[in-house]
Scaffold this motif. Structure first.
Motif: not given
Length: 332
Positions: A154-182
Motif C-alpha cells: 500500500l503506497n498511499k491511501g486506504e483499502a478494504f480487503f476480502k482475502v481469498a483463503h489459502d493457508r499455504s500461501h499467506p497474504f501480506v500487506v506492507k504499509a509504512a514500516s510494518g505489515e499485516v499477514r493473513v
C-alpha cells in the motif's frame, strides 16, 4: 479517456503501452525522437506515468537476476490467463529473458504483478488470486504473487480487503514500516504519511509495526484495531465500538465523531493535495464533528470558521493553517 473513470479495458491498454515503452527505452538503438514521443505519452495522462513506473520496477528487479546457462524455462502457469492481467503480461515480456524461472523458484520474482490506483472515485478490483479489494480515493497499491506469499504494498491511501483463503500461501500487506499477514479474512488498512491503522472485521490478522523483525507482531480478533507509526516498536491495540465509523468511506462518507482537530486532520488531509496545518497544539484540542462526502472534503476546510471558533491563514509554503480565535482554545 476520462481522468477519473477509466475502464478496465483502458487500464489494460495503458499497461500494454507502458510495457512496450519500457522495453523500447531500454533498447540500445532507442532514438531521441522516440524518447521525446515517450515523454509526450507519459505526460498525457497521470495513469500513463503511474503504469510506466510499475514497468520500471519490474525491469529493475529482473535486471538483477542471475542469467542461466541454459535457456530460461517458462513460468509456472498462474490460475487465470495472464492476458487478463496487464501487469502479468508485462512480466512475461520483461522478465522471461532475464532468468524468470530461477527468479520465481528462488522467490525473487513474482509470477504475476498488478498495480492499481483510484483517483476521483472508489474503485473495486479483483486480484489475480481472486481476493477482492476496494480502494478509497487517492489510493495506490501493487499486488505481487511470489512462490511463498501473496504480497500487497500500500503506497498511499486506504483499502478494504476480502482475502481469498489459502493457508499455504499467506497474504501480506506492507504499509509504512510494518505489515499485516493473513491467510483469508476481511480487514481495512489506512495509511497517511507514516501513520497506519488496521481494522479487522472477520477472521484473524497478525500486525507487525516493524517488518525488519519478522517474528514480531500482535494478533487481532474481529472488532479490534491496531495503530502504528513508522519506527514504532509495537502497534497500539484497541477495541472498536459497535458504531465505529472508520469504514464509512465505503459508503462515500467521512465521519468525524467529536474528534479533536489534531486527530481529525490526518483523516481530512488524506483527501487533500495540499494538507491543512495547525497553528499550535492548543488549536488541535478544539473538537469537530459531522458527516461529509469524501469527494467534497476540500470544501470542508473552508467551512470550518463557520462552525468552529477558528480562522484560516496560509503559511509560506501555501498550506492552509487553522488558528484558534483568542480565548477560545480548550483549557488543559
Amino acid at each position: 479517456m476520462s481522468e477519473q473513470h477509466l475502464t478496465e479495458a483502458e487500464y489494460d491498454a495503458i499497461t500494454d503501452a507502458a510495457a512496450q515503452w519500457c522495453m523500447r527505452l531500454h533498447a540500445a538503438d532507442c532514438t531521441a525522437a522516440e524518447r521525446e514521443a515517450f515523454e509526450q505519452w507519459r505526460d498525457a495522462h497521470p495513469a500513463h506515468a503511474f503504469e510506466y513506473e510499475a514497468m520500471q520496477e519490474i525491469w529493475d528487479v529482473a535486471e538483477h537476476l542471475p542469467r542461466p546457462a541454459a535457456p530460461a524455462l517458462p513460468l509456472p502457469a498462474p490460475r487465470k490467463p495472464w492476458r487478463a492481467y496487464g501487469m502479468a503480461a508485462a512480466i512475461s515480456m520483461l522478465a522471461l529473458p532475464l532468468a524468470a524461472y530461477s527468479g520465481w523458484s528462488l522467490g525473487w520474482l513474482p509470477s504475476s504483478y498488478e498495480r492499481f490506483q483510484a483517483d476521483g472515485s472508489v474503485r473495486q478490483v479483483t486480484l489475480a488470486d481472486s481476493s477482492q479489494v476496494e480502494l478509497n480515493l487517492g489510493t495506490e497499491l501493487t499486488y505481487s504473487n511470489y512462490k511463498d506469499q501473496r504480497r500487497v504494498t500500500l503506497n498511499k491511501g486506504e483499502a478494504f480487503f476480502k482475502v481469498a483463503h489459502d493457508r499455504s500461501h499467506p497474504f501480506v500487506v506492507k504499509a509504512a514500516s510494518g505489515e499485516v499477514r493473513v491467510t483469508g479474512t476481511q480487514f481495512n488498512v489506512w495509511l497517511y504519511q507514516d501513520q497506519v491503522r488496521v481494522t479487522l472485521l472477520e477472521g484473524s490478522v497478525l500486525v507487525n509495526s516493524d517488518s525488519s523483525h519478522p517474528d514480531g507482531g500482535f494478533r487481532l480478533d474481529p472488532g479490534m484495531q491496531a495503530r502504528y507509526r513508522q519506527g514504532d516498536y509495537q502497534p497500539q491495540i484497541s477495541q472498536t465500538y459497535a458504531h465505529d465509523s472508520s469504514l464509512a468511506w465505503r459508503q462515500g462518507k467521512l465521519v468525524l465523531d467529536n474528534l479533536a482537530l489534531g486527530e481529525a486532520l490526518p483523516l481530512i488531509n488524506r483527501y487533500l493535495s495540499t494538507p491543512v496545518m495547525l497553528a499550535d497544539n492548543a488549536t488541535g484540542d478544539i473538537r469537530v464533528g459531522g458527516i461529509y462526502d469524501i469527494t467534497a472534503v476540500k470544501s470542508l476546510v473552508s467551512t470550518l470558521p463557520k462552525v468552529l471558533p477558528v480562522y484560516l491563514t496560509r503559511n509560506q509554503d501555501g498550506n492552509p493553517v487553522i488558528n484558534s480565535l483568542p480565548g477560545t482554545t480548550p483549557k488543559s
